[in-house]
Design an enzyme around this catalytic site. Structure first.
Site, mmCIF file in Angstrom:
data_model
loop_
_atom_site.group_PDB
_atom_site.id
_atom_site.type_symbol
_atom_site.label_atom_id
_atom_site.label_comp_id
_atom_site.label_asym_id
_atom_site.label_seq_id
_atom_site.Cartn_x
_atom_site.Cartn_y
_atom_site.Cartn_z
ATOM 1 N N ARG A 81 0.849 -1.185 0.000
ATOM 2 C CA ARG A 81 0.000 0.000 0.000
ATOM 3 C C ARG A 81 0.889 1.241 0.000
ATOM 4 N NH1 ARG A 81 -1.781 0.767 4.474
ATOM 5 N NH2 ARG A 81 -1.171 -1.082 5.647
ATOM 6 N N GLY A 221 -2.479 -5.479 -4.610
ATOM 7 C CA GLY A 221 -3.431 -5.701 -3.525
ATOM 8 C C GLY A 221 -4.319 -4.553 -3.122
ATOM 9 N N CYS A 273 0.741 -7.934 12.927
ATOM 10 C CA CYS A 273 0.807 -8.122 14.386
ATOM 11 C C CYS A 273 0.080 -9.388 14.813
ATOM 12 C CB CYS A 273 0.208 -6.926 15.112
ATOM 13 S SG CYS A 273 1.280 -5.488 15.122
ATOM 14 N N ARG A 419 2.283 -4.122 18.593
ATOM 15 C CA ARG A 419 3.586 -4.773 18.773
ATOM 16 C C ARG A 419 4.440 -3.825 19.602
ATOM 17 N NH1 ARG A 419 6.773 -8.564 15.838
ATOM 18 N NH2 ARG A 419 5.009 -9.124 14.527
ATOM 19 N N GLU A 516 -0.780 -20.371 22.498
ATOM 20 C CA GLU A 516 -0.822 -20.109 23.944
ATOM 21 C C GLU A 516 -1.633 -18.846 24.265
ATOM 22 O OE1 GLU A 516 0.058 -22.494 25.544
ATOM 23 O OE2 GLU A 516 1.729 -23.481 24.516
#
Length: 608
Positions: A81, A221, A273, A419, A516
């Site tokens: 992008r 995209g 992320c 993140r 997890e």
């Protein structure tokens, strides 16, 4: 050519006068050799893929390794992008707001009309009718993309409900979003085409007030598949603001407890992320199961019972390939292994399979994403960091039966996450809806390869929507607050703040992540059911390690404590960054968020 002489214009399979007039207007401007209405059929898909192979755009992969799948390698200048070339053109600049590039709509239309003039010469103009979300929804959101790219047509078939059914739903006078796309690479008679045509000049422009998208110069995209970010987020967020719903950059996950009770969770994370990984979660705790509703976009509106319901407007996955593997996301790998995938900018193995960084195997020779020979000594990545797979959602082994329900699914929890190496704990529960909006509004994340910019620096990414807002960010925050004010508070989803990426002083990840993360979600569900404890902290309610189900998890308890730690000094360092961000948002920042910021400052000052 005049419109009368452009083949295909006179045999349109619709009586929709508004659509026909628009197609004729665009054809006269762009001067294609022919006009084709895409029908979305298998036969059309196979024909276009064969054409793309012949043109050198697609390479057919080994059918034993990747059934009915293809590899496309883009031009090296057209790989992501382009936020710097993405515009929101509202009549008033303030309505686009400080997070968007703005230009006067009349000026932009003038510039782009000149660019479109003759831009489809030597090519086919495809009319691509599509629906975002189930066709049988009460208020189906329809669009038509005009494009000169076969890559776009085949990808739109995977990503949206595209073709004859969408055109029929439009009827003779239905409303649709106009989405105009040209790669901007006209062919003169006898001129040889290139495998990935594009133009150095790029514009991805949105006109929210007239619900239009104009894109020029890129075949990649999100710049070219205009149903995805352009419609489903930028235009839809403006529609949602006007109509009282939410269009969000969120996955939708169904989590099922051992008692067989289902909880639907929406989660907003910036690109790369772990959205797709969480959407296809394989819980590691006994008795818990997870199913997938969507991995990228959620449209949420209130149902008749006062609860917030979400639908996934998409029909496929357009996922980041690097890092996806049989341990990090086995369900994505199974979805891809079922075939019918278009890969873009991954590497190709000598036996006609695909490979990317993070995938199992240790190839000694590949053809890289630039089409060059690659060996482990090459010193650069074989696949582009933003390389993609485009795959039908119906192939996902964990697909929830409700994924296609026109009513949507009732949302119990909303997660915001980014993140962050430091500061942000593994999970925090917001005190109430407005506090949850504050958490989403101040979300920060380290930069990733999915967008241009310096990798690793923290940028504010409110609700993970920074690149996708179709209007002023301050008005967007106010809209979120109002959505809560206008609802029955007892029926609103709980809001949580997660961070799978916190590191210790030595740089190690403190939490194992992936499957997890189900342990963290279990705590969130137990909070919804009033069955779990948590500790009140200045930033919200945070569990202790004892509050999490860590049974069978081989992890140092000290690491879990560290992952959950709320360090007032780190948060005090965060305050000026939040203040700076709110100053950037400017005059439209809602007072409710200023109040939340002042309350956070006060709570931190009391920590000593």
């Amino acid at each position: 050519m005049t419109s009368a002489t452009i083949p295909g214009l006179d045999t349109a399979p619709t009586k929709h006068q508004g659509l026909l007039a628009w197609v004729q207007e665009v054809a006269e401007l762009t001067q294609p050799d022919r006009v084709v209405f895409a029908d979305g059929s298998d036969e059309e898909y196979e024909r276009l893929c064969a054409h793309l192979v012949e043109a050198g755009t697609f390479q057919k992969l080994n059918p034993e390794k990747q059934p009915n799948s293809y590899l496309a390698l883009s031009d090296p200048s057209d790989v992501a992008r382009v936020e710097s070339r993405t515009f929101i053109c509202t009549e008033r600049e303030i309505d686009a707001g400080p997070t968007n590039n703005w230009m006067d709509p009349a000026e932009m239309r003038g510039i782009m009309t000149d660019l479109y003039r003759g831009s489809m010469r030597g090519r086919t103009l495809y009319v691509v009718p599509f629906c975002m979300g189930p066709l049988d929804a009460e208020d189906p959101k329809l669009g038509v993309e005009i494009t000169d790219s076969e890559y776009v047509v085949v990808s739109m078939r995977t990503m949206t409900r595209m073709g004859r059914a969408a055109l029929d739903k439009l009827g003779d006078d239905g409303f649709f979003v106009k989405a105009l796309h040209s790669i901007g690479a006209p062919l003169e008679p006898g001129q040889k085409d290139v495998p990935w045509p594009c133009n150095d000049t790029k514009y991805i422009t949105h006109f929210p007030e007239t619900r239009e998208i104009w894109s020029f110069g890129s075949g990649y995209g999100g710049n070219a598949l205009l149903g995805k970010k352009c419609y489903s987020l930028r235009i839809a967020s403006a529609m949602a603001h006007d109509e009282g719903w939410l269009a969000e950059h969120m996955l939708i996950l169904k989590l099922i407890s051992p008692e067989n009770k289902a909880y639907f969770i929406a989660a907003a994370f910036p690109s790369a992320c772990g959205k797709t990984n969480l959407a296809m979660l394989q819980p590691t705790i006994e008795g818990w199961r997870a199913e997938t509703v969507g991995d990228d976009i959620a449209w949420m509106r209130f149902g008749k019972d006062g609860r917030l319901y979400a639908t996934n407007p998409e029909f496929g996955f357009f996922g980041v390939a690097p890092g996806t593997n049989w341990s990090s996301n086995p369900n994505a790998m199974k979805t891809i292994a079922a075939g019918n995938t278009v890969f873009t900018n991954v590497a190709k193995t000598d036996d006609g399979d695909v490979w990317w960084e993070g995938l199992e195997g240790d190839p000694q020779h590949l053809i890289d994403w630039k089409g060059n020979d690659w060996t482990p000594e090459s010193g650069e990545k074989a696949a582009h960091p933003n390389s993609r797979y485009c795959t039908p959602i119906s192939q996902c082994p964990t697909l929830a039966p409700e994924w296609d329900d026109p009513q949507g699914v009732p949302i119990s929890a909303i997660l915001f996450g980014g993140r962050r190496k430091t500061t942000v704990p593994l999970i925090t529960e917001a005190r109430d809806w407005q506090h949850g909006v504050f958490i989403g509004a101040t979300l920060g994340s380290e930069q990733t390869a999915a967008a241009e910019g310096k990798v690793g620096t923290v940028r504010r990414d409110p609700m993970a929507m920074l690149p996708f807002l179709g209007y002023n960010v301050g008005d967007y925050f106010a809209h979120w607050i109002n959505v809560g004010k206008n609802a029955d508070e007892s029926k609103l989803p709980k809001v949580f703040f997660v961070n799978w990426f916190r590191r210790g002083d030595d740089g190690r990840f403190l939490w194992p992540g992936f499957g997890e993360n189900s342990r963290v979600l279990k705590w969130a569900v137990e909070r919804i059911e009033h069955k779990a404890d948590g500790k009140s902290t200045p930033i919200g309610i945070v569990p202790t390690a004892a509050d999490l189900d860590l049974e069978g998890l081989d992890v140092d308890p000290a690491d879990v404590d560290e992952a959950l730690a709320v360090k007032p000094e780190e948060w005090r360092a965060e305050l000026p960054l939040i203040e700076e961000w709110f100053e950037f948002v400017g005059e439209k920042l809602p007072t409710g968020l200023k109040d939340e910021f002042d309350a956070l400052k006060h709570r931190l000052s009391e920590e000593g």
